[in-house]
Design an enzyme around this catalytic site. Sequence first.
Site, PDB file in Angstrom:
ATOM      1  N   GLU A 125      -2.391  -7.330   7.060  1.00 15.45           N
ATOM      2  CA  GLU A 125      -1.183  -7.277   7.864  1.00 15.45           C
ATOM      3  C   GLU A 125      -1.284  -8.212   9.075  1.00 15.45           C
ATOM      4  O   GLU A 125      -2.379  -8.635   9.463  1.00 15.45           O
ATOM      5  CB  GLU A 125      -0.934  -5.830   8.313  1.00 15.45           C
ATOM      6  CG  GLU A 125       0.340  -5.580   9.098  1.00 15.45           C
ATOM      7  CD  GLU A 125       1.589  -5.992   8.358  1.00 15.45           C
ATOM      8  OE1 GLU A 125       1.941  -7.198   8.422  1.00 15.45           O
ATOM      9  OE2 GLU A 125       2.218  -5.131   7.714  1.00 15.45           O
ATOM     10  N   HIS A 157       0.821  -1.214   0.000  1.00 17.88           N
ATOM     11  CA  HIS A 157       0.000   0.000   0.000  1.00 17.88           C
ATOM     12  C   HIS A 157       0.859   1.270   0.000  1.00 17.88           C
ATOM     13  O   HIS A 157       2.062   1.241   0.313  1.00 17.88           O
ATOM     14  CB  HIS A 157      -0.917   0.010   1.223  1.00 17.88           C
ATOM     15  CG  HIS A 157      -0.181   0.005   2.528  1.00 17.88           C
ATOM     16  ND1 HIS A 157       0.383   1.138   3.076  1.00 17.88           N
ATOM     17  CD2 HIS A 157       0.093  -1.001   3.395  1.00 17.88           C
ATOM     18  CE1 HIS A 157       0.973   0.835   4.214  1.00 17.88           C
ATOM     19  NE2 HIS A 157       0.819  -0.459   4.438  1.00 17.88           N
TER      20      HIS A 157
END
Length: 214
Positions: free
Chosen positions: A86, A9
């Site tokens: 994550e 990201h």
Amino acid sequence: MTEIWFIRHGETDWNRQRRLQGWQDIPLNEFGRNQAGLLASRLREDARSTPIDAIYSSDLQRAHATATPVSEQLDLRVRVEPGIRERGFGVLEGLDLERIDVLAPEAAAAWRSRDPLRALDGGETLGQFQSRVISTVDDVASRHDGERILMFTHGGVLDIIWRHASDVPLNAPRDAALLNVSINRVGVRGRQWEVLHWGDVGHVATEVGDDVVP
């Protein structure tokens, strides 16, 4: 073979502040949104000669917001995949990396140990995280044999991907960078993975640093 382009990201404020994000749903900052736009332009050009068949993203907004302008350029929907979010860092989430040893010493020691079985208060063990990522990627790859896909994800996930594809143990040093909006190409054939190219940030050469805060 499935060719997967794993993309981290864009930048968030917590990246810049060096705070562990984990499962906290932190948005991109202005810099990160600009990175996502540059990435989308790059992938639009790449797709002219190397077509993309599908786009997947973590369910956290910093990954999804990075994928969205790409999906608009390529006219492909973003498929949400929680398995590539994550690692859950539990009590460490939101803490400044420079202070975690003082604020949460036991959890910080567990995190730094790289022991796959060591519990992390409120979070995932490294082994649980590794298993989640690998099984998710294997499953997605099996559905796209012979295709090229994008997977928008996170720094910790990239670490697992690189180690698995390079046969590097969890507790060994890593000599691969985990860069915001980097393109990291991996080939998956059955259960065999190989790194094809890693850490491509040519589209944002002056817009990204080596930021490894997950």
